[in-house]
Design a protein around this motif. Structure first.
Motif, mmCIF file in Angstrom:
data_model
loop_
_atom_site.group_PDB
_atom_site.id
_atom_site.type_symbol
_atom_site.label_atom_id
_atom_site.label_comp_id
_atom_site.label_asym_id
_atom_site.label_seq_id
_atom_site.Cartn_x
_atom_site.Cartn_y
_atom_site.Cartn_z
ATOM 1 N N LEU A 1 0.829 -1.205 0.000
ATOM 2 C CA LEU A 1 0.000 0.000 0.000
ATOM 3 C C LEU A 1 0.866 1.259 0.000
ATOM 4 O O LEU A 1 0.534 2.244 -0.667
ATOM 5 C CB LEU A 1 -0.935 -0.016 1.216
ATOM 6 N N ALA A 2 1.981 1.226 0.731
ATOM 7 C CA ALA A 2 2.897 2.368 0.727
ATOM 8 C C ALA A 2 3.484 2.589 -0.667
ATOM 9 O O ALA A 2 3.678 3.736 -1.095
ATOM 10 C CB ALA A 2 4.008 2.155 1.751
ATOM 11 N N ALA A 3 3.757 1.499 -1.385
ATOM 12 C CA ALA A 3 4.297 1.608 -2.738
ATOM 13 C C ALA A 3 3.295 2.276 -3.677
ATOM 14 O O ALA A 3 3.681 3.062 -4.550
ATOM 15 C CB ALA A 3 4.685 0.223 -3.266
ATOM 16 N N LEU A 4 2.007 1.962 -3.502
ATOM 17 C CA LEU A 4 0.977 2.635 -4.299
ATOM 18 C C LEU A 4 0.949 4.128 -3.998
ATOM 19 O O LEU A 4 0.855 4.954 -4.907
ATOM 20 C CB LEU A 4 -0.397 2.015 -4.014
ATOM 21 N N ASP A 5 1.024 4.458 -2.714
ATOM 22 C CA ASP A 5 0.999 5.864 -2.311
ATOM 23 C C ASP A 5 2.174 6.632 -2.918
ATOM 24 O O ASP A 5 2.021 7.778 -3.371
ATOM 25 C CB ASP A 5 1.022 5.957 -0.788
ATOM 26 N N GLU A 6 3.327 5.993 -2.955
ATOM 27 C CA GLU A 6 4.514 6.644 -3.530
ATOM 28 C C GLU A 6 4.344 6.914 -5.021
ATOM 29 O O GLU A 6 4.972 7.826 -5.569
ATOM 30 C CB GLU A 6 5.745 5.773 -3.291
ATOM 31 N N GLN A 7 3.474 6.127 -5.679
ATOM 32 C CA GLN A 7 3.202 6.322 -7.098
ATOM 33 C C GLN A 7 2.075 7.326 -7.338
ATOM 34 O O GLN A 7 1.661 7.549 -8.474
ATOM 35 C CB GLN A 7 2.813 4.978 -7.729
ATOM 36 N N GLY A 8 1.568 7.906 -6.253
ATOM 37 C CA GLY A 8 0.469 8.860 -6.377
ATOM 38 C C GLY A 8 -0.886 8.204 -6.527
ATOM 39 O O GLY A 8 -1.856 8.858 -6.919
ATOM 40 N N LEU A 9 -0.973 6.902 -6.197
ATOM 41 C CA LEU A 9 -2.228 6.167 -6.283
ATOM 42 C C LEU A 9 -2.843 6.019 -4.891
ATOM 43 O O LEU A 9 -2.123 5.963 -3.892
ATOM 44 C CB LEU A 9 -1.991 4.781 -6.893
ATOM 45 N N PRO A 10 -4.171 5.921 -4.798
ATOM 46 C CA PRO A 10 -4.808 5.794 -3.484
ATOM 47 C C PRO A 10 -4.398 4.494 -2.785
ATOM 48 O O PRO A 10 -4.321 3.441 -3.414
ATOM 49 C CB PRO A 10 -6.304 5.786 -3.806
ATOM 50 N N ASP A 11 -4.162 4.590 -1.490
ATOM 51 C CA ASP A 11 -3.832 3.410 -0.698
ATOM 52 C C ASP A 11 -4.907 3.128 0.345
ATOM 53 O O ASP A 11 -4.708 2.331 1.256
ATOM 54 C CB ASP A 11 -2.486 3.587 0.007
ATOM 55 N N PHE A 12 -6.073 3.743 0.183
ATOM 56 C CA PHE A 12 -7.093 3.697 1.229
ATOM 57 C C PHE A 12 -8.445 3.206 0.711
ATOM 58 O O PHE A 12 -9.443 3.294 1.424
ATOM 59 C CB PHE A 12 -7.282 5.095 1.829
ATOM 60 N N SER A 13 -8.498 2.679 -0.501
ATOM 61 C CA SER A 13 -9.776 2.305 -1.099
ATOM 62 C C SER A 13 -9.659 0.965 -1.824
ATOM 63 O O SER A 13 -8.714 0.752 -2.587
ATOM 64 C CB SER A 13 -10.234 3.394 -2.079
ATOM 65 N N VAL A 14 -10.607 0.076 -1.563
ATOM 66 C CA VAL A 14 -10.665 -1.251 -2.202
ATOM 67 C C VAL A 14 -9.278 -1.900 -2.195
ATOM 68 O O VAL A 14 -8.756 -2.351 -3.210
ATOM 69 C CB VAL A 14 -11.237 -1.150 -3.627
ATOM 70 N N GLN A 15 -8.711 -1.965 -1.008
ATOM 71 C CA GLN A 15 -7.354 -2.496 -0.869
ATOM 72 C C GLN A 15 -7.257 -3.958 -1.303
ATOM 73 O O GLN A 15 -6.192 -4.413 -1.746
ATOM 74 C CB GLN A 15 -6.893 -2.359 0.592
#
Length: 412
Positions: A72-86
């Motif tokens: 999830l942190a890797a998604l956040d670093e890419q500017g993608l949401p990490d808090f929805s439909v994980q």
């Protein structure tokens, strides 16, 4: 308390690890593989001999191996949401992790990403797969449900056309024909309808074994098996649905449960409270399901995995492709769309004799309030917990073990 595990669960897990290594080897040799969500028609890939990995299964491995926060942190670093439909997003993030942090060596780059448009977020996640080098996306429509006659679980195996409506099935069948042509063009393979028909026959046999197991457990007191064991023992074969191995795995599970029942085995001899777990498995904390045996005499005796495998998948019909469309066109409805879902959960709660329900509600599971209301109206107390099963930040903040203990003590 030391509890013997189901050999069916141990064997299924070992099989899955070996199978995943074979998928990695096939991908390394240049074969295309697919990542698909749980509501896509897997049997098409099996008939074309295209290895496929199910998003939700791979997410469960990521979570169980402690790689969820990093993904999830890797998604956040890419500017993608990490808090929805994980539950759908974790595999996308897992691909971005350093090699040493990827469970079981990591998912190979899929050639195909196929999902049902079950929501805007899932669609966007699978579109992200298609934006990556080497992967193409194919999306199927999600159609709306009409009210279904009562007791759908008795109707859908044979009368699925009546249950779901011809218009909905027509659309999905047409889109599945497009998917087949799309895959054939890219792989050079041709789908053999005879092979597909045999896969459907085996999948139906598998569902019948699961129904026997579910029915046996529903009438057995005290519970002879752990829910944390029936989850993998049922779901791993589900991801191999329609294979000879999966049918044999379902049969073996039934025979193992039957043997335990004949010996009056009990996972908690002091069972005083029977609990139902509605929602996805909490893969990062499977010990949760046995935590209340010694302290409260409370046993989780039900999860949706065995129950929906028993009631939701059997589809009989002469045209295998249309029957396959009938299998998947309304599968999500059965779990989440009231009154279909609420009637079914009440039926399952009553047949299993549960004293209370723990209802894990994620942000993408509609109709939760109707399910809770239907159970409460029947005199079955419900604890609603709003958290995401695949995100440890969410499940940790929800204080799930503490709240279950309070629920047992104060309401049961």
């Amino acid at each position: 308390m030391s509890i013997d595990r189901l050999q069916s669960a141990v064997s299924a897990t070992a099989y899955q690890k070996q199978w995943f290594r074979e998928v990695q080897d096939r991908a390394a040799a240049g074969e295309p593989i697919a990542i698909v969500n749980a509501d896509a028609p897997h049997e098409i890939f099996r008939a074309l001999d295209i290895p496929y990995v199910v998003t939700q299964w791979w997410s469960s491995i990521i979570a169980a191996k402690g790689a969820g926060p990093g993904a999830l942190a890797a998604l956040d670093e890419q500017g993608l949401p990490d808090f929805s439909v994980q539950y759908d997003a974790l595999p996308l993030g897992e691909q971005l992790l350093p090699e040493a942090e990827r469970p079981w060596g990591g998912l190979p780059v899929p050639a195909f990403a196929v999902a049902e448009r079950s929501g805007d977020v899932t669609q966007k996640i699978f579109e992200q797969w298609g934006s990556r080098e080497g992967t193409e996306t194919f999306l199927l429509s999600r159609t709306g449900a009409d009210p279904l006659p009562a007791d759908w679980w008795e109707l859908v195996p044979e009368q699925w056309e009546t249950a779901f409506g011809s218009d909905r099935i027509d659309l999905l069948q047409a889109e599945m024909e497009e998917l087949i042509a799309w895959l054939e063009e890219r792989t050079g393979r041709r789908l053999d309808r005879t092979v597909l028909s045999a896969i459907m026959d085996r999948a139906n046999a598998q569902a019948e074994w699961n129904r026997r197991t579910r029915d046996l457990l529903a009438r057995t007191r005290p519970s002879p098996v752990l829910v944390r064991d029936t989850m993998p023992a049922v779901m791993i074969p589900q991801w191999h649905r329609g294979t000879e191995w999966a049918v044999e795995a379902a049969r073996s599970l039934y025979e193992e449960v039957r043997d335990r029942v004949s010996r009056s085995a009990a996972v908690c001899p002091g069972e005083r409270r029977r609990l139902m777990w509605i929602g996805r498995g909490l893969w990062s904390d499977m010990d949760l399901y046995t935590r209340f045996h010694d302290t409260h005499g409370a046993v989780f005796v039900w999860s949706m995995y065995l129950a929906i495998a028993a009631d939701g998948y059997a589809r009989y019909g002469e045209d295998p492709l249309r029957a396959l469309a009938g299998r998947f066109v309304g599968l999500t409805d059965l779990l989440y769309v009231p009154p279909w879902s609420s009637q079914w959960y009440v039926k399952e709660a009553q047949t299993h004799g549960v004293d209370g329900v723990v209802h894990l509600v994620a942000d993408d599971t509609p109709g939760s309030g109707f399910i809770t209301e239907a159970l409460e109206d029947c005199g079955i107390p419900v604890l609603e917990i709003r958290a995401n099963n695949a995100d440890q930040r969410s499940s940790g903040a929800a204080r799930i073990p503490e709240r279950i203990a309070e629920f047992i003590e104060e309401r049961l």
